[in-house]
Scaffold this motif. Structure first.
Motif, PDB file in Angstrom:
ATOM      1  N   LEU A   1       0.829  -1.203   0.000  1.00 25.17           N
ATOM      2  CA  LEU A   1       0.000   0.000   0.000  1.00 25.17           C
ATOM      3  C   LEU A   1       0.867   1.259   0.000  1.00 25.17           C
ATOM      4  CD1 LEU A   1      -2.748  -1.019   2.588  1.00 25.17           C
ATOM      5  CD2 LEU A   1      -2.819  -1.207   0.109  1.00 25.17           C
ATOM      6  N   ASP A   2       1.982   1.201   0.719  1.00 28.24           N
ATOM      7  CA  ASP A   2       2.853   2.378   0.772  1.00 28.24           C
ATOM      8  C   ASP A   2       3.398   2.751  -0.598  1.00 28.24           C
ATOM      9  OD1 ASP A   2       2.511   2.615   3.473  1.00 28.24           O
ATOM     10  OD2 ASP A   2       4.351   1.539   3.998  1.00 28.24           O
ATOM     11  N   ARG A   3       3.523   1.779  -1.479  1.00 25.73           N
ATOM     12  CA  ARG A   3       4.149   2.035  -2.781  1.00 25.73           C
ATOM     13  C   ARG A   3       3.152   2.314  -3.895  1.00 25.73           C
ATOM     14  NH1 ARG A   3       8.677  -2.473  -3.642  1.00 25.73           N
ATOM     15  NH2 ARG A   3       8.971  -1.213  -5.533  1.00 25.73           N
ATOM     16  N   VAL A   4       1.849   2.126  -3.658  1.00 25.75           N
ATOM     17  CA  VAL A   4       0.865   2.360  -4.726  1.00 25.75           C
ATOM     18  C   VAL A   4      -0.251   3.266  -4.237  1.00 25.75           C
ATOM     19  CG1 VAL A   4       1.358   0.194  -5.908  1.00 25.75           C
ATOM     20  CG2 VAL A   4      -0.368   0.222  -4.124  1.00 25.75           C
ATOM     21  N   ARG A   5       0.100   4.289  -3.467  1.00 28.01           N
ATOM     22  CA  ARG A   5      -0.924   5.127  -2.834  1.00 28.01           C
ATOM     23  C   ARG A   5      -1.615   6.077  -3.785  1.00 28.01           C
ATOM     24  NH1 ARG A   5      -1.630   4.849   2.359  1.00 28.01           N
ATOM     25  NH2 ARG A   5      -0.089   3.923   3.746  1.00 28.01           N
ATOM     26  N   ASP A   6      -1.100   6.285  -4.967  1.00 29.70           N
ATOM     27  CA  ASP A   6      -1.645   7.334  -5.825  1.00 29.70           C
ATOM     28  C   ASP A   6      -2.594   6.830  -6.905  1.00 29.70           C
ATOM     29  OD1 ASP A   6       1.553   8.936  -5.694  1.00 29.70           O
ATOM     30  OD2 ASP A   6      -0.226   9.275  -4.466  1.00 29.70           O
ATOM     31  N   ARG A   7      -2.782   5.534  -7.034  1.00 26.14           N
ATOM     32  CA  ARG A   7      -3.563   5.051  -8.166  1.00 26.14           C
ATOM     33  C   ARG A   7      -4.333   3.793  -7.796  1.00 26.14           C
ATOM     34  NH1 ARG A   7      -0.835   6.580 -13.723  1.00 26.14           N
ATOM     35  NH2 ARG A   7       0.573   8.217 -13.053  1.00 26.14           N
ATOM     36  N   GLY A   8      -5.379   3.519  -8.644  1.00 27.09           N
ATOM     37  CA  GLY A   8      -6.041   2.229  -8.600  1.00 27.09           C
ATOM     38  C   GLY A   8      -7.024   2.060  -7.456  1.00 27.09           C
ATOM     39  N   ARG A   9      -7.568   0.843  -7.414  1.00 25.62           N
ATOM     40  CA  ARG A   9      -8.530   0.445  -6.392  1.00 25.62           C
ATOM     41  C   ARG A   9      -8.072  -0.876  -5.797  1.00 25.62           C
ATOM     42  NH1 ARG A   9      -9.497   4.904  -7.190  1.00 25.62           N
ATOM     43  NH2 ARG A   9     -11.451   5.967  -7.672  1.00 25.62           N
ATOM     44  N   ILE A  10      -8.241  -1.012  -4.483  1.00 22.23           N
ATOM     45  CA  ILE A  10      -7.863  -2.247  -3.796  1.00 22.23           C
ATOM     46  C   ILE A  10      -9.037  -2.711  -2.954  1.00 22.23           C
ATOM     47  CG2 ILE A  10      -6.314  -3.301  -2.116  1.00 22.23           C
ATOM     48  CD1 ILE A  10      -4.172  -1.347  -2.955  1.00 22.23           C
ATOM     49  N   LEU A  11      -9.420  -3.952  -3.163  1.00 20.92           N
ATOM     50  CA  LEU A  11     -10.488  -4.572  -2.381  1.00 20.92           C
ATOM     51  C   LEU A  11      -9.860  -5.699  -1.564  1.00 20.92           C
ATOM     52  CD1 LEU A  11     -13.448  -4.993  -1.610  1.00 20.92           C
ATOM     53  CD2 LEU A  11     -13.723  -6.371  -3.688  1.00 20.92           C
ATOM     54  N   VAL A  12     -10.004  -5.612  -0.240  1.00 20.22           N
ATOM     55  CA  VAL A  12      -9.410  -6.576   0.674  1.00 20.22           C
ATOM     56  C   VAL A  12     -10.512  -7.416   1.295  1.00 20.22           C
ATOM     57  CG1 VAL A  12      -8.211  -6.801   2.894  1.00 20.22           C
ATOM     58  CG2 VAL A  12      -7.401  -5.173   1.200  1.00 20.22           C
ATOM     59  N   THR A  13     -10.263  -8.720   1.388  1.00 17.18           N
ATOM     60  CA  THR A  13     -11.124  -9.559   2.225  1.00 17.18           C
ATOM     61  C   THR A  13     -10.273 -10.082   3.375  1.00 17.18           C
ATOM     62  OG1 THR A  13     -10.716 -11.715   1.186  1.00 17.18           O
ATOM     63  CG2 THR A  13     -12.343 -10.277   0.137  1.00 17.18           C
ATOM     64  N   THR A  14     -10.860 -10.158   4.548  1.00 18.27           N
ATOM     65  CA  THR A  14     -10.091 -10.529   5.729  1.00 18.27           C
ATOM     66  C   THR A  14     -11.004 -11.060   6.815  1.00 18.27           C
ATOM     67  OG1 THR A  14      -8.597  -9.714   7.448  1.00 18.27           O
ATOM     68  CG2 THR A  14     -10.212  -8.142   6.585  1.00 18.27           C
ATOM     69  N   ARG A  15     -10.504 -12.015   7.565  1.00 21.25           N
ATOM     70  CA  ARG A  15     -11.234 -12.455   8.751  1.00 21.25           C
ATOM     71  C   ARG A  15     -11.052 -11.454   9.887  1.00 21.25           C
ATOM     72  NH1 ARG A  15      -9.371 -18.672   9.647  1.00 21.25           N
ATOM     73  NH2 ARG A  15      -9.226 -19.281   7.465  1.00 21.25           N
ATOM     74  N   ARG A  16     -10.029 -10.676   9.794  1.00 20.81           N
ATOM     75  CA  ARG A  16      -9.676  -9.765  10.890  1.00 20.81           C
ATOM     76  C   ARG A  16     -10.538  -8.509  10.805  1.00 20.81           C
ATOM     77  NH1 ARG A  16      -4.775  -9.845  13.714  1.00 20.81           N
ATOM     78  NH2 ARG A  16      -4.424  -7.993  14.994  1.00 20.81           N
ATOM     79  N   ALA A  17     -11.398  -8.321  11.792  1.00 21.98           N
ATOM     80  CA  ALA A  17     -12.304  -7.173  11.772  1.00 21.98           C
ATOM     81  C   ALA A  17     -11.669  -5.928  12.368  1.00 21.98           C
ATOM     82  CB  ALA A  17     -13.584  -7.510  12.535  1.00 21.98           C
ATOM     83  N   THR A  18     -10.575  -6.079  13.117  1.00 26.61           N
ATOM     84  CA  THR A  18      -9.942  -4.936  13.768  1.00 26.61           C
ATOM     85  C   THR A  18      -8.567  -4.679  13.166  1.00 26.61           C
ATOM     86  OG1 THR A  18      -8.980  -6.360  15.470  1.00 26.61           O
ATOM     87  CG2 THR A  18     -11.139  -5.400  15.923  1.00 26.61           C
TER      88      THR A  18
END
Length: 795
Positions: free
Chosen positions: A150-167
């Motif tokens: 994330l630190d290297r692609v902060r200026d473009r695109g869309r990211i969708l994350v799935t995770t069991r971790r709610a916090t």
């Protein structure tokens, strides 16, 4: 005239992903034919990911098996519009790297031969420089695992994350929490799977779904079981309820997820009790990476018909997935359960799981190529690498078996050859620890493992660890194996190489000479190891400035390698590059440049654009262009090589530091000191940090920076730095080392520039006498010192 040390760069290279790589769209999004419901969640994703600005991140959280991945796949496949849509299973840092590497290969198939680490860097660079892309990071275990991306692609695109971790996501994004199915949705999914081939008895479907807690994965597996086995929902419900009642009484919902899946996993294998091989297969597959498992890893486990039947039954009950390319996939939850002992589960007994781990290790060990440096073996190495990584990550180091030591040694050797030294050292260390524990300190395999670890330290520039370890290994090899054992000769050769890297030519050259003589006597003139010794001895002669012995020996070695190994063998290409370098050292650029051009073309063809040897060739050719005064070709080639080295090898790799040093030198040669000096300063600081104050390459950087200060007229910084460098060279390398002579010449030159001829002339006279004694009257450095002395009025 100052003389700057030129350095050959080890192999590396590759070309940029084309800007139009995604013009026609790139996607690996899974198909979601059995998707049901989730309208509200889909609408929320529409709204969240339509937000304008830089990178937009959205995390979908929920229980394991709740359907997060299915939701994401359906949204991407039916509602997303990005031209590039890429799915990465991201449940570990290794998995993220693997997914990015697959993206790089999709964008540029020519990268397929590289290790995952190197392909990953290419993908990240592409994402950071482009827009209109969507990345799905599936099943992320912790935000920190994707933080570097994330630190290297902060200026473009869309990211969708799935995770069991709610916090833990509050610093990055808000989360969309996905709950279990509504009752109607889970019944719809169960019924659609159950009746896929025609009408079936559906009475009890709602009760089964309720018993499963409307968990998507559990519902899908239960329905698949009933469909394939002919079990009615009511009968399945009775079987399910025979399990421990406390499963649903335990507190955390997260625990219910895995335990519910575990219940279904057990019931499914209970149904396969007539085929114990199915459980054995599943337990073995549980130790590999979840996807792209070569079916050949199971060869010989049973007769082909029995094995095919077991795999078919597992696939029928959704326990594994068979891919058209012949590989297998296993859901990570199923893998985790299959690796976890459970006393009351006959399919998860500790002894069976331990046996499966050992079986998986032995099979992967036998499948991984022995000759990992031959290009024709690289695709096989690359295909098995994720499974070796998964096995190493999942197995308990306290229980490591000898097969794992051998496997990790092969994997580490492959990684080192591809330039990924840090990962190689990690595996070499673990391989050695296993060998020491299982075989003992004096076993030949332990000595070989120690030798390989020391070689990796040397490649990383860590000579303070490499040299003592090689000295110990040689002494032990002589004691255990004898003076003439091939492994002893290898240890002697490698120790000589470490001495050479440390600038200790007084010990390196005699040891190389002894090793060559012994190998000729023991192995014969044409043995590949003998040819290695001859090439290494020629290189040591060159390092010592003895070109009258180096050049003929390089020429002989190249001719022998062409005859014995063939024109395209990697070692033959190395000989050609080394001979060209010796021609360049001798000032014979009319022979050096064409040979370097030929070697670069051959390495690109045989090894690929990004192999470390290819990057070395590109660096060396650029250096020859610079020596010939052709800066219009030298500077762009060095800039490309540095960029490729950073991308392929990383900022701190010793070869990257060589590239940076050489580019700074080309800028200086072009008179561009505003770029040369900061680059020299950065390289010196990096070498002090990575290699240490006294490493010969650190001394080279200090000399070169002093020269740049002198060129800029900044004598107040140049003189002290030259004086320090000479003192260090004398202390570390000795009075007669060529680099010491270069340093003495350069210090005399800066004294002359400062108008201090009373110190300049005597120092040049001393240096000339030493050069004539050590290098001979015709050596290029001797001629340079003579010219400098004449200009200072001392001749």
């Amino acid at each position: 005239m100052a003389v700057h040390a030129e350095q050959a760069l080890p192999p590396e290279a590759y070309g940029p992903i084309p800007d139009d790589a995604a013009d026609d769209g790139v996607s690996n999004i899974p198909i979601t034919e059995l998707f049901v419901g989730r309208d509200t969640a889909l609408d929320q994703l529409d709204a969240a990911l339509a937000t304008p600005g830089g990178v937009v991140l959205r995390a979908v959280s929920g229980l394991g098996g709740v359907g997060k991945s299915t939701l994401a796949a359906h949204w991407v496949d039916h509602r997303a519009t990005a031209r590039l849509r890429w799915w990465i299973t991201a449940d570990s840092v290794t998995a993220v790297d693997t997914g990015l590497a697959e993206l790089a290969r999709a964008l540029q198939p020519g990268l397929a031969g590289l290790p995952v680490e190197l392909q990953k860097e290419r993908a990240v660079a592409w994402l950071a420089g482009h827009g209109d892309w969507l990345l799905v990071l599936d099943n992320v275990d912790h935000p920190d695992h994707i933080g570097p991306l994330l630190d290297r692609v902060r200026d473009r695109g869309r990211i969708l994350v799935t995770t069991r971790r709610a916090t833990g996501w509050h610093r990055l994004t808000t989360t969309l929490r996905l709950d279990v199915f509504d009752p109607a949705e889970s019944v719809e999914l169960f019924t659609r799977i159950l009746t896929h081939d025609g009408p079936r008895e559906t009475d009890g479907a709602r009760e089964v779904c309720e018993e499963l807690g409307h968990l998507a994965l559990a519902v899908e597996q239960a329905a698949a079981f009933c469909h394939e086995s002919g079990t009615t929902p009511r009968a399945y419900l009775d079987m399910l309820r025979q399990g421990p009642a406390e499963t649903y009484a335990l507190g955390p919902a997260h625990a219910d997820s895995e335990r519910t899946v575990a219940r279904i996993w057990r019931i499914t294998l209970d149904r396969l009790a007539d085929m114990p091989l199915a459980g054995q297969v599943l337990r073995i597959l549980a130790w590999y990476a979840p996807d792209h498992i070569p079916r050949t890893l199971l060869d010989g486990l049973a007769s082909p018909p029995a094995l095919a039947a077991a795999i078919g039954r597992l696939a029928a009950y959704s326990m594994i997935t068979k891919s058209p390319d012949g590989t297998l996939s296993v859901h990570r939850l199923v893998q985790a359960l299959a690796r976890t002992p459970q006393d009351d589960d006959p399919h998860r007994q500790e002894s069976d799981i331990t046996h499966a781990c050992q079986e998986a290790t032995g099979r992967l060990r036998n499948a991984f190529p022995t000759d990992v440096v031959s290009p024709e073996r690289w695709p096989q190495c690359q295909a098995l690498l994720p499974h070796a990584d998964a096995l190493a990550e999942r197995s308990n180091p306290e229980h490591d078996v000898l097969d794992l030591s051998y496997l990790l040694d092969r994997v580490a050797t492959f990684r080192q050859d591809q330039g990924a030294i840090a990962g190689a050292i990690t595996y070499f260390l673990r391989a050695l620890a296993i060998a020491q524990r299982v075989l003992g300190e004096d076993h030949p395999n332990t000595l070989a493992s120690r030798n390989n670890l020391a070689g990796a330290y040397r490649s990383a520039g860590d000579l303070t660890r490499a040299v003592p370890l090689l000295e110990q290994t040689l002494a032990d090899s002589i004691r255990v194996l004898g003076e003439d054992h091939p492994n002893t000769l290898t240890s002697r050769n490698n120790l000589a190489g470490a001495y050479e890297s440390a600038g200790d030519l007084t010990r390196a050259v005699p040891l190389y000479e002894q090793t060559l003589a012994d190998r000729v006597r023991v192995l014969g003139e044409d043995h590949p190891d003998t040819l290695i010794s001859r090439d290494n001895l020629a290189g040591a002669y060159e390092s010592a400035g003895d070109l009258t012995r180096a050049v003929p020996l390089f020429e002989q070695t190249l001719a022998d390698r062409v005859r014995v190994l063939g024109e395209d063998h990697p070692n033959t290409l190395t000989s050609r590059d080394n001979l060209a370098g010796a021609y360049r050292s001798a000032g014979d650029l009319t022979r050096a440049v064409p040979l370097l051009e030929q070697t670069l073309a051959d390495r690109v063809r045989v090894l690929g654009e990004d192999h470390p040897d290819t990057l070395t060739s590109r660096n060396n050719l650029a250096g020859a262009y610079e020596s010939a005064g052709d800066l219009t070709r030298a500077v762009p080639l060095l800039e490309q090589t540095l960029a490729d080295s950073i991308r392929v090898l990383g900022e701190d790799h010793p070869d990257t530091l060589i590239s940076r040093n050489n580019l700074a030198g080309a800028y200086e040669s072009a008179g561009d000191l505003t770029r040369a000096i900061p680059l020299y300063e950065q390289t010196l600081a990096d070498r002090v940090r990575v290699l240490g104050e006294d490493h010969p390459r650190t001394l080279t950087s200090r000399n070169n920076l002093a020269g740049a200060y002198e060129s800029a007229g900044d004598l107040t910084r140049a003189v002290p730095l030259y004086e320090q460098t000479l003192a260090d060279c004398v202390r570390v390398l000795g009075e007669d080392h060529p680099n010491t002579l270069i340093s003495r010449n350069n210090l005399a030159g800066v004294y002359e520039s400062a108008g201090d001829l009373t110190r300049a002339v005597p120092l040049l006279e001393q240096t000339l006498a030493d050069c004539e004694r050590v290098l001979g009257r015709k050596h290029p450095l001797t001629r340079t010192v003579w010219s400098n002395l004449e200009a200072a009025g001392g001749v």
